[in-house]
Design an enzyme around this catalytic site. Structure first.
Site, PDB file in Angstrom:
ATOM      1  CB  SER A  32      10.498  35.749  50.058  1.00 53.48           C
ATOM      2  OG  SER A  32       9.321  35.794  50.512  1.00 53.48           O
TER       3      SER A  32
ATOM      4  CE1 TYR B 244       8.944  34.335  45.003  1.00 48.04           C
ATOM      5  CE2 TYR B 244       7.944  34.657  47.367  1.00 48.04           C
ATOM      6  CZ  TYR B 244       8.452  35.001  46.368  1.00 48.04           C
ATOM      7  OH  TYR B 244       9.156  36.167  46.386  1.00 48.04           O
TER       8      TYR B 244
END
Length: 340
Positions: A130, A155
């Protein structure tokens, strides 16, 4: 093309659905798995699957990555040439209030994938990282050659951990791995927790939208078709070790091992207010804007340097936000039977 078999994890998810469809069109056979969790409306996941199930050479199995025994049985049953791991607990802000979900899925689940790929001699593992791994970095555009040791959310930390775990397996077991740092993916069948989906719903219903950082956020919005095209092109590009790699001056994007990391973004950041303008134009209705400060875990700007990806596969994303948002709005109106 011979029908090589690809495992797509998270196949009922946004990117997983589009990728599975593209792979089948390209002549691959696909086994898709998903745990069908209720992070967002399960009916949307079920609808995506209903579109995939009739397609030739597609098989779906309901499995969560945390279930090591079932996962290993699946790998033993099938001889996967390639694995694309898209299954994960998504969402930056959700990770602040529900951290354990990210450890279970993104850490425990990913180690199970690595172990299965190792034991079953998978030719190439591609996994979703990501843009959030860039965290506190401010040098733009973000490059895969930059250090990414300052994540701003759990995350992001789990995605950085996935890259480290993949490198360990590439080094120890010669498992070829490619990590893809996705930059704000959007498009039809998108996730309901993403800004485009939330904004579209609110504007159509005449409700206000929360515009964070006073609308000064910038994102490298990347259309889903561009993302999946990049993945399909990378699948047969199995990484080998970089002979020029040096431990005295280590390059984070490559290794002596069969490991690499790429950014996959549009290479064209757009300010949030401009994004909303285009959405208003496509819907034909103005948004009621509720301007807010930046949220914990968010970064003010993302901007992908995609030179490494272009050099590897000769590919650059091409969809404009006008095209992409227009396609999303058309899908949303049809799917939810909404009149403008």
């Amino acid at each position: 093309m011979s029908k090589k078999l690809v495992l797509v994890t998270g196949a009922a998810g946004f990117i997983g659905f589009h990728l599975s469809k593209k792979l089948l069109e390209a002549g691959y056979a696909v086994v898709g798995i998903d745990n069908m969790n209720a992070y967002y409306e399960v009916s949307l996941k079920e609808h995506r699957l209903e579109l995939l199930k009739p397609l030739r050479n597609f098989e779906f199995v309901r499995i969560g990555l945390e279930d090591k025994e079932q996962l290993f049985q699946l790998f033993e049953k099938h001889s996967f040439s390639y694995v694309v791991n898209l299954a994960a607990q998504a969402g930056v802000r959700y990770s602040i209030t529900n951290p354990q979900a990210y450890i279970d899925s993104n850490i425990q689940g990913f180690i199970n994938i690595l172990e299965a790929c190792r034991h079953c001699k998978t030719e190439h593992l591609i996994y979703a990282s990501s843009s959030s791994v860039y965290g506190a970095n401010t040098k733009m555009p973000f490059s895969v050659h930059h250090n990414v040791d300052h994540p701003l959310s759990l995350y992001a930390a789990t995605k950085k951990a996935n890259e480290l775990m993949a490198h360990t397996y590439s080094s120890l077991y010669n498992l070829p791995t490619t990590g893809l740092r996705f930059f704000t993916v959007y498009g039809p069948y998108g996730r309901p927790d993403m800004a485009l989906f939330l904004f579209t719903k609110a504007i159509l219903e005449g409700k206000p939208i929360d515009v964070y950082n006073q609308g000064k956020m910038k994102r490298d919005f990347t259309y889903v078709d561009d993302i999946v095209q990049g993945i399909v092109k990378l699948l047969p590009k199995v990484p080998t070790g970089n002979v020029a790699w040096s431990g005295a001056n280590p390059d984070p994007a490559t290794s002596f091992a069969p490991y690499r990391v790429f950014n996959i973004g549009n290479n064209n950041p757009v300010e949030l207010l401009r994004f909303i303008e285009v959405l208003e134009d496509k819907i034909g209705k103005k948004a009621i804007k509720n301007f807010m400060p930046i949220q914990p875990g968010d970064v003010p700007e993302t901007y992908a340097n995609i030179d490494a990806l272009e050099n590897e596969i000769g590919f650059r994303p091409s969809a404009t936000i006008e095209e992409g948002i227009g396609n999303f709005v058309d899908w949303y109106l049809e799917y939810y039977k909404v009149r403008r």
